[in-house]
Design a protein around this motif. Structure first.
Motif, PDB file in Angstrom:
ATOM      1  N   LEU A 426       0.843  -1.196   0.000  1.00 22.39           N
ATOM      2  CA  LEU A 426       0.000   0.000   0.000  1.00 22.39           C
ATOM      3  C   LEU A 426       0.881   1.248   0.000  1.00 22.39           C
ATOM      4  N   PRO A 427       0.688   2.178  -0.935  1.00 18.17           N
ATOM      5  CA  PRO A 427       1.620   3.303  -1.090  1.00 18.17           C
ATOM      6  C   PRO A 427       1.310   4.507  -0.202  1.00 18.17           C
ATOM      7  N   VAL A 428       0.701   4.283   0.958  1.00 21.58           N
ATOM      8  CA  VAL A 428       0.427   5.360   1.913  1.00 21.58           C
ATOM      9  C   VAL A 428       0.892   4.912   3.292  1.00 21.58           C
ATOM     10  N   PRO A 429       1.156   5.846   4.203  1.00 29.59           N
ATOM     11  CA  PRO A 429       1.574   5.455   5.553  1.00 29.59           C
ATOM     12  C   PRO A 429       0.515   4.607   6.250  1.00 29.59           C
ATOM     13  N   ILE A 430       0.988   3.617   7.023  1.00 27.50           N
ATOM     14  CA  ILE A 430       0.095   2.766   7.812  1.00 27.50           C
ATOM     15  C   ILE A 430       0.618   2.727   9.244  1.00 27.50           C
ATOM     16  N   VAL A 431      -0.241   3.050  10.187  1.00 30.24           N
ATOM     17  CA  VAL A 431       0.087   2.950  11.611  1.00 30.24           C
ATOM     18  C   VAL A 431      -0.914   1.996  12.247  1.00 30.24           C
ATOM     19  N   ALA A 432      -0.418   0.958  12.915  1.00 31.97           N
ATOM     20  CA  ALA A 432      -1.267  -0.014  13.598  1.00 31.97           C
ATOM     21  C   ALA A 432      -1.055   0.096  15.103  1.00 31.97           C
ATOM     22  N   VAL A 433      -2.135  -0.018  15.855  1.00 29.31           N
ATOM     23  CA  VAL A 433      -2.066   0.002  17.319  1.00 29.31           C
ATOM     24  C   VAL A 433      -2.817  -1.202  17.860  1.00 29.31           C
ATOM     25  N   LEU A 531       2.446   9.342  12.434  1.00 27.14           N
ATOM     26  CA  LEU A 531       2.114   9.847  11.098  1.00 27.14           C
ATOM     27  C   LEU A 531       3.011  11.022  10.716  1.00 27.14           C
ATOM     28  N   ASP A 532       3.349  11.856  11.689  1.00 24.69           N
ATOM     29  CA  ASP A 532       4.285  12.959  11.427  1.00 24.69           C
ATOM     30  C   ASP A 532       5.650  12.418  10.982  1.00 24.69           C
ATOM     31  N   GLU A 533       6.103  11.351  11.642  1.00 24.17           N
ATOM     32  CA  GLU A 533       7.399  10.763  11.284  1.00 24.17           C
ATOM     33  C   GLU A 533       7.388  10.203   9.864  1.00 24.17           C
ATOM     34  N   LEU A 534       6.249   9.676   9.437  1.00 27.81           N
ATOM     35  CA  LEU A 534       6.157   9.030   8.128  1.00 27.81           C
ATOM     36  C   LEU A 534       5.817   9.996   7.004  1.00 27.81           C
ATOM     37  N   ALA A 535       5.420  11.198   7.365  1.00 29.44           N
ATOM     38  CA  ALA A 535       4.904  12.134   6.362  1.00 29.44           C
ATOM     39  C   ALA A 535       5.935  12.512   5.310  1.00 29.44           C
ATOM     40  N   GLY A 536       7.201  12.496   5.655  1.00 33.45           N
ATOM     41  CA  GLY A 536       8.227  12.920   4.711  1.00 33.45           C
ATOM     42  C   GLY A 536       8.687  11.849   3.751  1.00 33.45           C
ATOM     43  N   LEU A 537       8.188  10.618   3.892  1.00 32.43           N
ATOM     44  CA  LEU A 537       8.628   9.519   3.040  1.00 32.43           C
ATOM     45  C   LEU A 537       7.763   9.425   1.792  1.00 32.43           C
ATOM     46  N   ASP A 538       8.400   9.175   0.651  1.00 32.44           N
ATOM     47  CA  ASP A 538       7.604   8.970  -0.554  1.00 32.44           C
ATOM     48  C   ASP A 538       7.116   7.523  -0.594  1.00 32.44           C
ATOM     49  N   ALA A 540       7.701   4.975  -2.532  1.00 35.43           N
ATOM     50  CA  ALA A 540       8.702   3.916  -2.693  1.00 35.43           C
ATOM     51  C   ALA A 540       9.420   3.633  -1.377  1.00 35.43           C
ATOM     52  N   GLU A 541       9.729   4.681  -0.625  1.00 29.87           N
ATOM     53  CA  GLU A 541      10.401   4.507   0.660  1.00 29.87           C
ATOM     54  C   GLU A 541       9.492   3.801   1.659  1.00 29.87           C
ATOM     55  N   LEU A 542       8.206   4.163   1.653  1.00 25.86           N
ATOM     56  CA  LEU A 542       7.266   3.518   2.562  1.00 25.86           C
ATOM     57  C   LEU A 542       7.176   2.023   2.296  1.00 25.86           C
ATOM     58  N   VAL A 543       6.958   1.668   1.038  1.00 26.74           N
ATOM     59  CA  VAL A 543       6.793   0.257   0.691  1.00 26.74           C
ATOM     60  C   VAL A 543       8.080  -0.523   0.948  1.00 26.74           C
ATOM     61  N   ALA A 544       9.225   0.060   0.577  1.00 30.48           N
ATOM     62  CA  ALA A 544      10.499  -0.621   0.799  1.00 30.48           C
ATOM     63  C   ALA A 544      10.761  -0.839   2.285  1.00 30.48           C
ATOM     64  N   GLY A 545      10.503   0.179   3.093  1.00 31.40           N
ATOM     65  CA  GLY A 545      10.724   0.052   4.529  1.00 31.40           C
ATOM     66  C   GLY A 545       9.801  -0.965   5.162  1.00 31.40           C
ATOM     67  N   ARG A 546       8.558  -0.990   4.720  1.00 27.26           N
ATOM     68  CA  ARG A 546       7.586  -1.938   5.286  1.00 27.26           C
ATOM     69  C   ARG A 546       7.953  -3.374   4.910  1.00 27.26           C
ATOM     70  N   ARG A 547       8.319  -3.565   3.661  1.00 27.30           N
ATOM     71  CA  ARG A 547       8.717  -4.913   3.245  1.00 27.30           C
ATOM     72  C   ARG A 547       9.990  -5.363   3.963  1.00 27.30           C
ATOM     73  N   GLY A 548      10.915  -4.431   4.101  1.00 29.09           N
ATOM     74  CA  GLY A 548      12.145  -4.773   4.795  1.00 29.09           C
ATOM     75  C   GLY A 548      11.905  -5.140   6.241  1.00 29.09           C
ATOM     76  N   ARG A 549      10.983  -4.456   6.887  1.00 27.21           N
ATOM     77  CA  ARG A 549      10.660  -4.738   8.288  1.00 27.21           C
ATOM     78  C   ARG A 549      10.254  -6.195   8.478  1.00 27.21           C
ATOM     79  N   PHE A 550       9.303  -6.637   7.651  1.00 32.41           N
ATOM     80  CA  PHE A 550       8.779  -7.985   7.838  1.00 32.41           C
ATOM     81  C   PHE A 550       9.727  -9.041   7.257  1.00 32.41           C
ATOM     82  N   ARG A 551      10.556  -8.644   6.313  1.00 31.65           N
ATOM     83  CA  ARG A 551      11.541  -9.585   5.767  1.00 31.65           C
ATOM     84  C   ARG A 551      12.557  -9.984   6.824  1.00 31.65           C
TER      85      ARG A 551
END
Length: 581
Positions: A426-433, A531-538, A540-551
């Motif tokens: 998903l190409p938008v920020p996601i925050v889960a609680v 959300l403020d922390e994630l706001a500056g990421l484009d 591609a960076e969001l998706v790459a970081g999320r995939r890397g996290r779970f990888r």
């Protein structure tokens, strides 16, 4: 409505009889009530001009009509088609079954295409299709939402296959707006059938309907003649279809204007929220700062019935929350609450497990255990968030996915798997609680996020302690369940230590159940900070970081880094992009 004329005072006074309840209504009052029966609430049909006057602010501008072939087949039934067009124009004062306008509703700009059933049954012909497509193009040019007000018996027979092709033309126009991230809304009125229902009426992002509106592909008479059965009471009505997950809301006519205004306010593109440096969230990121505790104690607190519910969070964490319902396939699962609202001025899509309040409500919501329809509803809302560029916030609180026979028959595993894949790209920020209990894949289906937080008394596990004890210790006695809870390392401190969560939100007093408003406030602050922390990421960076996290979970060695595109010095094949299907 049937008009009844009497003459009791020397002048003609007009009355109307409601075909729903038979009540005789004074015509001027009936008009002031926007043609809604005071006795039974039946919504009578309105003309396109009446619709525009009801919904829009003053200053509406009609769009020019693109040229089309008036009578492409030279069709004649009892009378020539050209004559039917002239008669319809004389009857309605319009030259076609749709009027397209630009204007505002409660100050929010939009383009609208409003259909008129009085013009040849609102049938879809070349001129209607061309005007719908042109209205979509104007919406795209101006980058404002498109509203479609539908009323139709279906495609226009007098234009043959050319009328059929309008279904594709209008569907393509809606697809074009999807690709451009332009919001679309449908207001479906009585009746909406056939080619209109099977194209532009049911494709928009948000589907509203008037009470009692009949909606479907085939009409009830055709269905009954085909299958030889009587249809159930209320079949194909808006209320029936809302329960089947095919609509977002049924809205009375008197509330339409304000409902559309609120929806337009939430869907509009606005400036990014500015972080408030004074409103810092309290989030613990060092497991050493958290007390060591028994896992079973955390489980009991996570399940406490006094903890804030999903609706508490939606109502007090967000401004202007508007629920969106249904999976657009078969059902509206009550165990998933979803909708759009604002968090500190920032639009967000909220998706939450909903355990309910009180015993009866909890039973109705399966104690927060979603069905496949719940996960499909969540996926639909995530795709809408991606289209609009809106962050997603998920609140996790479930024992797990619903384990029933019907859930399995309807593809529970498939629905969960699709959410995992969808959230990963998903190409938008996601925050889960994790606000309470995070149970198994039923929780993870909302948990693939850029930032994962947990309340201090929350738990997150591959299985419940009871399930683990039953499988591994062959029993569910208190000692075995407590031992399973300890071995699973499911409390917040252990989860933070293993990197499963990024931070722990402290709970007030003895736990969230002792002060729900304060708990909601803490979660709100923590989500806003993330959300403020994630706001500056484009994207591609969001998706790459999320995939890397779970990888990285469970890996003991080098893993593929999407940021660099290399693994142990070798290139990694890449896909073309992160489109959302």
């Amino acid at each position: 409505m049937v008009t009844v004329t009497t003459d009791t005072t020397g002048s003609a006074a007009e009355w109307v009889r409601c075909p729903g309840c038979g009540e005789i209504l004074y015509a001027p009052r009936f008009e002031r009530m926007h043609k809604v029966c005071a006795g039974c609430g039946r919504h009578a049909r309105m003309s396109a001009a009446e619709r525009v006057e009801l919904l829009f602010d003053p200053g509406v501008r009609e769009l020019p009509s693109p040229p089309t072939i008036a009578d492409p087949l030279g069709f004649t039934d009892r009378v020539p088609y050209a004559r039917r067009l002239r008669d319809a124009a004389a009857k309605t004062g319009r030259d076609e079954a749709v009027v397209c306008v630009r204007g505002t509703i409660e100050g929010f700009p939009l383009v609208a295409a409003v259909m008129d059933f009085e013009f040849m049954g609102g049938s879809l012909g070349s001129a209607v299709g061309e005007r719908i497509a042109a209205a979509a193009e104007e919406s795209l040019r101006a980058r404002v939402p498109l509203l479609l007000v539908t009323a139709s018996g279906g495609a226009r027979m007098q234009e043959g296959a050319l009328s059929l092709m309008q279904m594709v033309k209008t569907s393509q126009a809606l697809g074009m707006l999807d690709e451009a991230g332009i919001a679309t809304i449908a207001l479906i009125t009585d009746p909406t059938y056939g080619g209109v229902a099977a194209s532009f009426a049911t494709l928009p992002d948000v589907l509203l309907a008037e009470p009692g509106a009949h909606i479907g592909f085939a009409g009830p008479r055709v269905i009954e003649q085909t299958i030889g059965q009587r249809l159930p009471e209320g079949f194909q009505t808006a209320e029936f279809l809302l329960g089947k997950g095919l609509l977002d809301a049924v809205v009375p006519r008197a509330a339409l204007r304000s409902t559309l205004g609120r929806m337009l306010a939430l869907l509009r593109t606005g400036p990014r929220a500015v972080p408030d440096p004074e409103a810092r969230a309290e989030v613990v990121r060092d497991p050493g700062r958290l007390p060591v505790r028994e896992g079973i104690a955390a489980v009991r607190l996570a399940r406490h019935t006094g903890r804030p519910s999903a609706r508490d969070y939606a109502a007090t964490m967000l401004e202007e929350f508007r629920e969106l319902r249904g999976d657009r396939l078969a059902a509206d699962c009550p165990a998933i609450l979803g909708g759009i609202g604002r968090l500190g001025g920032r639009p967000v899509m909220l998706i939450a497990h909903d355990k309910g309040r009180g015993t009866a409500d909890r039973v109705r919501r399966n104690f927060g255990m979603p069905s496949p329809a719940g996960y499909r509803k969540a996926a639909r809302l995530m795709r809408l968030a991606a289209k609009l560029g809106v962050p997603v916030v998920t609140l996790i609180d479930t024992p797990g996915a619903h384990p029933g026979v019907e859930a399995e028959e309807n593809g529970q595993a498939w629905a969960i798997a699709e959410n995992l894949r969808l959230m990963s790209r998903l190409p938008v920020p996601i925050v889960a609680v994790v606000t309470g209990e995070g149970g198994s894949g039923g929780a993870l289906a909302l948990g693939v996020a850029d930032r994962v937080l947990i309340l201090a008394n929350g738990v997150y596990s591959v299985i419940s302690p009871e399930g683990c004890a039953a499988i591994l210790w062959k029993g569910q006695d208190p000692a075995s369940v407590a031992r399973a809870a300890a071995e699973l390392r499911l409390d917040a401190r252990e989860l933070l230590a293993h990197g499963v969560v990024d931070g722990v939100v402290p709970e007030p007093g003895a736990g969230a159940h002792t002060d729900p408003p304060a708990t909601v406030g803490r979660v709100r602050a923590a989500v806003a900070e993330a959300l403020d922390e994630l706001a500056g990421l484009d994207r591609a960076e969001l998706v790459a970081g999320r995939r890397g996290r779970f990888r990285r979970y469970g890996a003991d060695g080098p893993v593929a880094h999407e940021e660099t595109g290399r693994l142990d010095g070798r290139d990694i094949p890449r896909g073309a992009g992160h489109g959302i299907a």
